[in-house]
Design an enzyme around this catalytic site. Structure first.
Site, PDB file in Angstrom:
ATOM      1  N   ASP A 135      -7.142 -69.481 -35.215  1.00 15.77           N
ATOM      2  CA  ASP A 135      -6.456 -68.413 -34.493  1.00 15.77           C
ATOM      3  C   ASP A 135      -5.556 -68.996 -33.403  1.00 15.77           C
ATOM      4  OD1 ASP A 135      -5.527 -65.959 -33.870  1.00 15.77           O
ATOM      5  OD2 ASP A 135      -7.379 -65.178 -33.002  1.00 15.77           O
ATOM      6  N   PHE A 159       2.480 -69.009 -35.609  1.00 19.87           N
ATOM      7  CA  PHE A 159       3.488 -70.028 -35.302  1.00 19.87           C
ATOM      8  C   PHE A 159       4.787 -69.430 -34.754  1.00 19.87           C
ATOM      9  CE2 PHE A 159       2.180 -74.210 -37.690  1.00 19.87           C
ATOM     10  CZ  PHE A 159       1.166 -74.400 -36.769  1.00 19.87           C
ATOM     11  N   HIS A 175      -8.718 -57.625 -38.260  1.00 21.34           N
ATOM     12  CA  HIS A 175      -9.003 -57.814 -36.841  1.00 21.34           C
ATOM     13  C   HIS A 175      -9.866 -56.620 -36.448  1.00 21.34           C
ATOM     14  CE1 HIS A 175      -7.807 -59.075 -32.582  1.00 21.34           C
ATOM     15  NE2 HIS A 175      -8.559 -58.003 -32.421  1.00 21.34           N
TER      16      HIS A 175
HETATM   17  O1  DOR Z   1      -5.490 -63.260 -28.632  1.00 25.29           O
HETATM   18  C1  DOR Z   1      -4.786 -62.979 -29.592  1.00 25.29           C
HETATM   19  N1  DOR Z   1      -3.533 -63.452 -29.684  1.00 25.29           N
HETATM   20  N2  DOR Z   1      -5.264 -62.178 -30.533  1.00 25.29           N
HETATM   21  C2  DOR Z   1      -4.491 -61.675 -31.503  1.00 25.29           C
HETATM   22  O2  DOR Z   1      -4.970 -60.892 -32.285  1.00 25.29           O
HETATM   23  C3  DOR Z   1      -3.052 -62.032 -31.568  1.00 25.29           C
HETATM   24  C4  DOR Z   1      -2.791 -63.304 -30.891  1.00 25.29           C
HETATM   25  C5  DOR Z   1      -1.330 -63.550 -30.601  1.00 25.29           C
HETATM   26  O3  DOR Z   1      -0.523 -63.391 -31.513  1.00 25.29           O
HETATM   27  O4  DOR Z   1      -0.988 -63.956 -29.489  1.00 25.29           O
HETATM   28 ZN    ZN Z   2      -4.884 -64.298 -34.940  1.00 26.11          ZN
END
Ligand code: DOR
Ligand code: ZN
Length: 386
Positions: A247, A4, A117
């Site tokens: 995610d 967020f 991750h």
């Molecule tokens: O695609 C992604 N975006 N993978 C991640 O691990 C972090 C996330 C981000 O915070 O934008």
């Molecule tokens: Zn994430």
């Protein structure tokens, strides 16, 4: 599983726009990732985030702490976080633990659950150095191949097996990863020590979509082949996958419109997860009870969240009211997330969120998808029964 962006990247999302996107998607509780600015890697930064969120959140929430190369002692005894997030490969932000000795320290000493991750940094670097060709969005999946996820997963599971450590695998995306987990379970890895999360984008999109979405399909771990996508559904069917989590990682359109190498990775998802799953119910891919388990009961149980995950006396009244028959089209203009786009735009779905209640309060009421009602009660931080 959301990003967020508070503090430090509120131009992409702030806690109010994120809250509204969640509510419109029937999501009542989010767990926020630590790759903010400053990153959530110590007590001071965790309290900073907590104080900002407390004043703005329309939904319930929990926080992840982040692992860094030098903060094990700082975070290892945290009791007020969902888990410690470990980036084994680089992604958005600069949290990275690419040193196996440091990783072993976390596995052997940290008290919280470790959320992983799983992409190996060494493998990603090697793949990039070997790559010859043009850098266009569609090579993103080739630059982060399944074998890099496999390598990281084997490393973390070997350590978890050695120390009997509880591990959560974030955004599992390949058949290979599920095979590795299966192999470890067959070797005696205790099933209660591992939970596995899959995202809506890995369930509903594949690497064919770069053609139409370009960088708007760029995410880590990347979109995979059609057979990997189907393997995630198989994993849900056979119970190896524990939960579905978004995610949600918003970035601005202007950032995504840059050339491939400059565009950040991440997709929005918190508003569209439940509608997509309702549509899947209508396509007989899963049942309503499966959704209640995968989106609510299983995450609450996996992270020992107190009084959530069931509709029962004594549990919090966090509820989504849905119309399973409503036909509609997902559109960018309906997205409450500050960045205002979704990779699922123009998808026709059957099933819509009508109302969302948080802690017994009506917080979202669908009107027309643009001028909807939002309540003004503040949500609360989850507590853990461990
Ligand atoms: O695609 C992604 N975006 N993978 C991640 O691990 C972090 C996330 C981000 O915070 O934008
Ligand atoms: Zn994430």
């Amino acid at each position: 599983h959301v990003h967020f962006r508070t503090p430090g990247a509120e131009q992409k999302e702030d806690w109010l726009t994120g809250s509204k996107a969640a509510l419109a998607g029937g999501v009542t509780t989010v767990f926020d990732m630590p790759n903010t600015n400053p990153p959530t890697i110590n007590r001071q930064n965790l309290e900073l985030k907590r104080n900002l969120v407390k004043e703005k959140s329309l939904i319930n929430y929990g926080f992840y702490a982040g692992a860094a190369l030098d903060n094990l002692n700082e975070v290892k005894n945290f009791e007020d976080v969902v888990a410690i997030k470990i980036y084994m490969g680089s992604s958005t932000g600069n949290l990275l633990v690419d040193d196996l000795a440091v990783l072993e320290g976390f596995v052997s000493e940290a008290k919280p659950i470790l959320a992983i991750h799983a992409e190996s940094e060494a493998c990603l670097e090697h793949t990039l150095s070997e790559f010859k060709g043009e850098f266009t969005p569609s090579i993103h999946s080739k630059l982060r191949p399944p074998r890099c996820a496999e390598e990281a997963l084997r490393n973390i599971l070997n350590l978890a097996l050695k120390y009997k450590k509880r591990i959560h695998i974030c955004h599992c995306s390949t058949e290979l990863e599920l095979k590795v987990v299966d192999e470890f379970l067959n070797r005696g890895f205790p099933k209660e020590l591992i939970t596995i999360e899959v995202t809506p984008h890995h369930l509903f999109l594949s690497d064919k979509i770069y053609e139409s979405l370009g960088n708007f399909a760029r995410v880590n771990p990347p979109l995979r082949s059609e057979s990997d996508r189907l393997a995630m559904w198989k994993g849900i069917e056979n119970g190896l996958v524990t939960m579905i989590a978004t995610d949600h990682a918003p970035h601005l359109k202007s950032e995504k419109e840059q050339e491939y190498l400059k565009a950040p990775s991440g997709l929005t998802g918190v508003q569209t997860m439940l509608p997509l799953l309702l549509n899947a119910v209508n396509e007989n891919k899963l049942s309503i009870l499966d959704i209640a388990n995968l989106n609510s009961f299983a995450p609450a149980k996996s992270f020992n969240v107190a009084s959530k995950g069931l509709i029962e006396v004594g549990y919090d009244a966090d509820l989504a009211v849905i119309d399973l028959d409503k036909l509609w089209t997902i559109k960018n203009e309906n997205i409450y997330s500050k960045c205002g786009w979704t990779p699922f735009a123009n998808m026709n779905v059957k099933g819509r969120v009508e109302k969302t209640l948080v802690n017994g309060n009506l917080m979202f009421d669908y009107i027309d998808g643009i001028n909807d009602y939002f309540g003004d009660h503040l949500g609360s931080e989850v507590t853990f029964s461990r």
